[in-house]
Design an enzyme around this catalytic site. Structure first.
Site, PDB file in Angstrom:
ATOM      1  N   CYS A 162       0.836  -1.199   0.000  1.00 11.17           N
ATOM      2  CA  CYS A 162       0.000   0.000   0.000  1.00 11.17           C
ATOM      3  C   CYS A 162       0.872   1.250   0.000  1.00 11.17           C
ATOM      4  CB  CYS A 162      -0.925  -0.006   1.206  1.00 11.17           C
ATOM      5  SG  CYS A 162      -1.922   1.486   1.357  1.00 11.17           S
ATOM      6  N   LEU A 163       0.618   2.136  -0.938  1.00 13.50           N
ATOM      7  CA  LEU A 163       1.458   3.320  -1.111  1.00 13.50           C
ATOM      8  C   LEU A 163       1.370   4.303   0.042  1.00 13.50           C
ATOM      9  CD1 LEU A 163      -0.758   5.603  -2.085  1.00 13.50           C
ATOM     10  CD2 LEU A 163      -0.421   4.488  -4.266  1.00 13.50           C
TER      11      LEU A 163
END
Length: 164
Positions: A10-11
């Site tokens: 997840c960024l």
């Protein structure tokens, strides 16, 4: 200044961590190496990543790889924490062949190199994420983050982010 694209699940958490590292000048949440060219999706084939602009006199790709490997499971395929799917694969992408060579060398120098599932590929396409995803954990510090809080606090400037 130079730019490399780091993917570690997840960024949100990756950006929150990377932007505080020594030598990192700016970051932008986005998606790399997909087939569409619009912010509206679908994001076919993309990997969530962080566009990382850094000062090579302060930090090099080998050091950035070391930092990335602190926050990822380098053996996991298409999953980091509770996030599952190809968009959560791990990788390093760049338009500069020397960045890719340095990243590959970092992996090859590890005793566990044969088990590592981190992609190292040329950047073929990049789309910045929508504003809601930029510096998301600064705006919403209690949102989910797959990176353990202890790692988020490890480097000067990082804030502890609640790991849900």
């Amino acid at each position: 200044m130079e730019t490399i694209f780091l993917a570690g699940g997840c960024l949100w958490g990756v950006q929150a961590f990377v932007k505080t590292l020594p030598g990192v000048i700016t970051t932008e949440a986005g998606r790399a190496n997909g087939t569409t060219k619009t912010l509206d999706g679908p994001y076919d084939g993309y990997v969530e990543c962080v566009k990382t602009t850094f000062d090579p006199s302060q930090v090099d790709v080998t050091a950035l790889m070391g930092y990335l490997f602190e926050i990822i499971d380098p053996y996991s395929i298409n999953q980091q924490g509770e996030d599952v799917g190809p968009k959560y694969r791990t990788g390093v992408y760049s338009e500069r062949p020397e960045h890719l060579a340095e990243a590959r060398q970092f992996i090859q120098n590890r005793a566990d190199a044969d088990r590592i599932a981190v992609e190292v590929k040329p950047l073929t396409n990049y789309i910045p994420s929508a504003d809601i995803h930029q510096d998301h954990l600064d705006k919403y510090p209690n949102d989910y983050c797959h990176i353990p809080d202890a790692l988020m606090k490890k480097y000067p400037g990082t804030k502890g982010i609640a790991s849900n």
